[in-house]
Design a protein around this motif. Structure first.
Motif, PDB file in Angstrom:
ATOM      1  N   ASP A   1       8.392  10.056   2.933  1.00 35.79           N
ATOM      2  CA  ASP A   1       7.259   9.573   2.499  1.00 35.79           C
ATOM      3  C   ASP A   1       6.125   9.910   2.284  1.00 35.79           C
ATOM      4  O   ASP A   1       5.715  10.749   3.786  1.00 35.79           O
ATOM      5  CB  ASP A   1       7.162   8.316   3.666  1.00 35.79           C
ATOM      6  CG  ASP A   1       5.607   7.064   3.487  1.00 35.79           C
ATOM      7  OD1 ASP A   1       5.750   7.699   2.501  1.00 35.79           O
ATOM      8  OD2 ASP A   1       5.785   5.892   4.118  1.00 35.79           O
TER       9      ASP A   1
ATOM     10  N   SER B   1      -0.979   3.377  -3.820  1.00 32.89           N
ATOM     11  CA  SER B   1      -1.708   2.830  -2.849  1.00 32.89           C
ATOM     12  C   SER B   1      -3.266   3.510  -2.337  1.00 32.89           C
ATOM     13  O   SER B   1      -4.134   2.953  -2.302  1.00 32.89           O
ATOM     14  CB  SER B   1      -1.389   2.663  -1.911  1.00 32.89           C
ATOM     15  OG  SER B   1      -0.028   0.775  -2.599  1.00 32.89           O
ATOM     16  N   LYS B   2      -2.853   4.884  -2.261  1.00 29.64           N
ATOM     17  CA  LYS B   2      -4.213   5.658  -1.141  1.00 29.64           C
ATOM     18  C   LYS B   2      -5.369   6.733  -2.928  1.00 29.64           C
ATOM     19  O   LYS B   2      -6.113   5.849  -2.953  1.00 29.64           O
ATOM     20  CB  LYS B   2      -2.840   6.814  -0.229  1.00 29.64           C
ATOM     21  CG  LYS B   2      -2.505   6.188   0.780  1.00 29.64           C
ATOM     22  CD  LYS B   2      -2.749   4.930   0.932  1.00 29.64           C
ATOM     23  CE  LYS B   2      -2.267   3.940   1.805  1.00 29.64           C
ATOM     24  NZ  LYS B   2      -3.052   2.898   3.186  1.00 29.64           N
TER      25      LYS B   2
ATOM     26  N   ASN C   1       1.067   8.292   8.821  1.00 26.18           N
ATOM     27  CA  ASN C   1       0.169   7.850   9.472  1.00 26.18           C
ATOM     28  C   ASN C   1       0.656   7.070  11.172  1.00 26.18           C
ATOM     29  O   ASN C   1       2.521   6.435  10.451  1.00 26.18           O
ATOM     30  CB  ASN C   1       0.381   6.309   8.562  1.00 26.18           C
ATOM     31  CG  ASN C   1      -1.023   5.149   8.502  1.00 26.18           C
ATOM     32  OD1 ASN C   1      -1.848   5.766   9.314  1.00 26.18           O
ATOM     33  ND2 ASN C   1      -0.261   4.322   7.931  1.00 26.18           N
TER      34      ASN C   1
ATOM     35  N   TYR D   1       0.348   9.931   1.565  1.00 27.37           N
ATOM     36  CA  TYR D   1      -0.863  10.936   1.917  1.00 27.37           C
ATOM     37  C   TYR D   1      -0.579  12.613   1.376  1.00 27.37           C
ATOM     38  O   TYR D   1      -1.496  12.978   1.558  1.00 27.37           O
ATOM     39  CB  TYR D   1      -1.049  10.885   3.094  1.00 27.37           C
ATOM     40  CG  TYR D   1      -1.614   9.145   3.024  1.00 27.37           C
ATOM     41  CD1 TYR D   1      -2.749   8.538   3.643  1.00 27.37           C
ATOM     42  CD2 TYR D   1      -0.473   9.080   4.047  1.00 27.37           C
ATOM     43  CE1 TYR D   1      -2.353   6.987   3.733  1.00 27.37           C
ATOM     44  CE2 TYR D   1      -0.209   7.560   5.036  1.00 27.37           C
ATOM     45  CZ  TYR D   1      -1.627   6.972   4.457  1.00 27.37           C
ATOM     46  OH  TYR D   1      -1.850   5.742   4.707  1.00 27.37           O
TER      47      TYR D   1
ATOM     48  N   SER E   1       5.300   0.948  -1.854  1.00 25.30           N
ATOM     49  CA  SER E   1       6.289   2.159  -1.489  1.00 25.30           C
ATOM     50  C   SER E   1       7.069   1.654  -0.628  1.00 25.30           C
ATOM     51  O   SER E   1       7.977   1.413  -0.734  1.00 25.30           O
ATOM     52  CB  SER E   1       6.031   3.476  -1.046  1.00 25.30           C
ATOM     53  OG  SER E   1       4.516   3.622  -0.298  1.00 25.30           O
ATOM     54  N   ASP E   2       6.516   0.373  -0.129  1.00 21.39           N
ATOM     55  CA  ASP E   2       6.922  -1.017   0.872  1.00 21.39           C
ATOM     56  C   ASP E   2       7.812  -1.425   0.329  1.00 21.39           C
ATOM     57  O   ASP E   2       8.969  -1.347   1.180  1.00 21.39           O
ATOM     58  CB  ASP E   2       5.684  -2.093   1.410  1.00 21.39           C
ATOM     59  CG  ASP E   2       4.649  -1.444   2.629  1.00 21.39           C
ATOM     60  OD1 ASP E   2       5.333  -0.192   2.934  1.00 21.39           O
ATOM     61  OD2 ASP E   2       4.085  -1.975   2.929  1.00 21.39           O
TER      62      ASP E   2
ATOM     63  N   ARG F   1      -0.264  -3.145  -6.098  1.00 24.44           N
ATOM     64  CA  ARG F   1       0.793  -2.270  -5.066  1.00 24.44           C
ATOM     65  C   ARG F   1       2.185  -1.675  -6.394  1.00 24.44           C
ATOM     66  O   ARG F   1       2.948  -2.546  -6.951  1.00 24.44           O
ATOM     67  CB  ARG F   1       2.044  -3.953  -5.244  1.00 24.44           C
ATOM     68  CG  ARG F   1       1.543  -4.818  -4.318  1.00 24.44           C
ATOM     69  CD  ARG F   1       0.905  -4.513  -2.828  1.00 24.44           C
ATOM     70  NE  ARG F   1       1.426  -4.410  -2.268  1.00 24.44           N
ATOM     71  CZ  ARG F   1       1.816  -3.211  -1.967  1.00 24.44           C
ATOM     72  NH1 ARG F   1       1.061  -2.120  -2.507  1.00 24.44           N
ATOM     73  NH2 ARG F   1       2.403  -2.366  -0.705  1.00 24.44           N
TER      74      ARG F   1
ATOM     75  N   THR G   1       3.007   6.999  -3.429  1.00 23.25           N
ATOM     76  CA  THR G   1       2.074   5.543  -3.803  1.00 23.25           C
ATOM     77  C   THR G   1       1.193   5.569  -4.490  1.00 23.25           C
ATOM     78  O   THR G   1       0.927   6.460  -4.570  1.00 23.25           O
ATOM     79  CB  THR G   1       1.698   4.770  -2.421  1.00 23.25           C
ATOM     80  OG1 THR G   1       1.121   3.558  -2.461  1.00 23.25           O
ATOM     81  CG2 THR G   1       0.776   5.910  -1.683  1.00 23.25           C
TER      82      THR G   1
HETATM   83  C1  PLP Z   1       3.051   6.387   5.189  1.00 25.07           C
HETATM   84  C2  PLP Z   1       2.246   4.802   5.007  1.00 25.07           C
HETATM   85  N1  PLP Z   1       4.099   4.668   3.773  1.00 25.07           N
HETATM   86  C3  PLP Z   1       4.231   4.074   3.040  1.00 25.07           C
HETATM   87  C4  PLP Z   1       2.766   2.806   3.361  1.00 25.07           C
HETATM   88  C5  PLP Z   1       2.967   2.005   1.802  1.00 25.07           C
HETATM   89  O1  PLP Z   1       2.031   2.258   0.546  1.00 25.07           O
HETATM   90  P1  PLP Z   1       2.078   0.432  -0.319  1.00 25.07           P
HETATM   91  O2  PLP Z   1       0.814   0.117  -0.650  1.00 25.07           O
HETATM   92  O3  PLP Z   1       2.942   1.924  -1.431  1.00 25.07           O
HETATM   93  O4  PLP Z   1       3.216   0.122  -0.414  1.00 25.07           O
HETATM   94  C6  PLP Z   1       1.892   3.282   3.127  1.00 25.07           C
HETATM   95  C7  PLP Z   1       0.251   2.611   3.814  1.00 25.07           C
HETATM   96  O5  PLP Z   1      -0.153   2.063   4.525  1.00 25.07           O
HETATM   97  C8  PLP Z   1       1.789   4.692   4.748  1.00 25.07           C
HETATM   98  O6  PLP Z   1       0.704   4.568   5.424  1.00 25.07           O
END
Ligand code: PLP
Length: 368
Positions: free
Chosen positions: A188, A220-221, A161, A191, A89-90, A229, A218
């Motif tokens: 965003d 990633s979590k 976060n 989580y 998502s970054d 990615r 994402t």
């Molecule tokens: C609130 C938040 N948004 C986005 C991300 C980024 O996630 P991604 O790994 O999908 O780039 C994180 C990662 O820690 C996050 O905490």
């Protein structure tokens, strides 16, 4: 006249993002709780799907992540044409910022919000504005008050976060209702899958109702695919069109698409991860509170605990944890120098954290 090579204004104001530590010198297998990664690891089916692509990595991926978008559409009951996948998502946060904000524009976010918002804003040449929070929670009224003619984007991480706090469906709705249609609201929801509150909504309802809202997610979590990615955005057709113009044609790798699809199809693995978090987050919160530490009420897969009166105190606690093989996250970059953030890990990792925190607190008491 000699001119020197210079990046655009704002670029050198960026403090590079520093990820969580992964190693402790001299410790072979540290307990890594600094990056909000998954406690249980990915679905075995996702690992299989990833491995199955090893023989075809000479091929470009399918550029539109069509299969993955179709599966996401089905699961969330949304239109796949309004989903755009990204390399985490970054990437989507960066693309949205570049597409909708530039020099002279302001990008608003909560004071203790995710650091990629100011980084993406500065790299687009825009001005990031950190709006004060209330009780370490995004303050809808303060943000609405700060919106002006220069505002182009409002970012909210929900849950946030590193605080772990969230705003309700009603508050989010109020935030959107107070924004002019020319401002893009980016929710965003990295989580989202961990949240079990009835008054929480990740953003789908607002995206369905308005064209100036984007929800980012994402893999990633909870899906535990951070290394691959993979993230996605759900938005109106116009914003999806913009994202598809500015993204790289092959921005999501084929193994990421395949593993993401397999992870989505493994509902049991998702359920396991949720249940694990529902047991061990409250457990860790209770145990740390019982030691006298102050915690924000987290709805995500991490906790934010106040380990010191000041940065020195928290840094000393961080070092103490490290000396016992535990990596937590320092919070000074988020304006929370007295705090440490700890990700929910396995049962034995959580027990090790509590035992070590107890040792720390007792050592401090003896010293005072
Ligand atoms: C609130 C938040 N948004 C986005 C991300 C980024 O996630 P991604 O790994 O999908 O780039 C994180 C990662 O820690 C996050 O905490």
């Amino acid at each position: 006249m000699t001119e020197i090579l210079q990046p655009r204004p704002g670029i050198l104001d960026i403090s590079p993002y520093i990820g969580g530590e992964a190693k402790i010198p001299g410790k072979a297998d540290p307990i890594r709780l600094a990056s909000n990664e998954s406690a249980l690891g990915p679905s075995p089916k996702a690992i299989e799907a990833y491995k199955a692509l090893a023989g075809s990595i000479h091929r470009y991926p399918e550029g539109g992540s069509a299969e993955l978008r179709a599966a996401l559409g089905k699961i969330h009951n949304i239109d796949p044409a309004r989903i755009v996948c990204g390399a985490g998502s970054d990437e989507l946060i960066g693309l949205l910022t570049r597409a909708y904000a530039g020099p002279g524009d302001e990008v608003l976010y909560g004071r203790h919000g995710f650091l990629m918002y100011p980084i993406a804003s500065l790299s687009a040449g825009a001005t990031p504005i950190a709006v004060p929070e209330k009780d370490l929670t995004f303050d809808v009224d303060a943000v609405l008050k700060r919106v002006g003619p220069k505002t182009k984007i409002v970012f909210i991480a929900n849950p946030n976060n590193p605080t772990g706090t969230y705003v309700s469906r009603a508050a989010l709705k109020r935030l959107h209702a107070g924004l002019p249609p020319s401002v893009l609201l980016v929710i965003d929801a990295a989580y989202a899958e961990f949240v079990s509150r009835n008054d929480y909504e990740p953003g789908i309802e607002l995206v369905n109702a308005a064209s100036n809202v984007v929800m980012t997610r994402t893999f990633s979590k909870i899906y535990a695919l951070a290394a691959l990615r993979l993230g996605w955005a759900y938005c109106g057709v116009e914003v999806a069109d913009v994202l598809n113009r500015v993204r790289n044609p092959f921005n999501v790798s084929a193994p990421a698409q395949a593993a993401g699809l397999a992870a989505l199809e493994d509902a049991e693995a998702l359920d396991r991860a949720r249940k694990h978090n529902e047991i061990w987050r409250p457990w860790l919160e209770n145990e740390l509170r019982a030691l006298g530490l102050a915690l924000t009420p987290s709805v995500a897969n991490f906790v934010l605990a106040r380990f010191g009166e000041d940065a020195k105190g928290a840094d000393a606690a961080l070092s103490f944890l490290q000396s016992r093989g535990i990596i937590a996250r320092r919070m000074a970059a988020y304006g929370l120098p007295e705090y440490l953030r700890i990700t929910i890990g396995t049962e034995s990792e959580m027990r090790a954290v509590v035992a070590t925190a107890k040792e720390w607190v007792q050592a401090k008491r003896r010293a005072s």
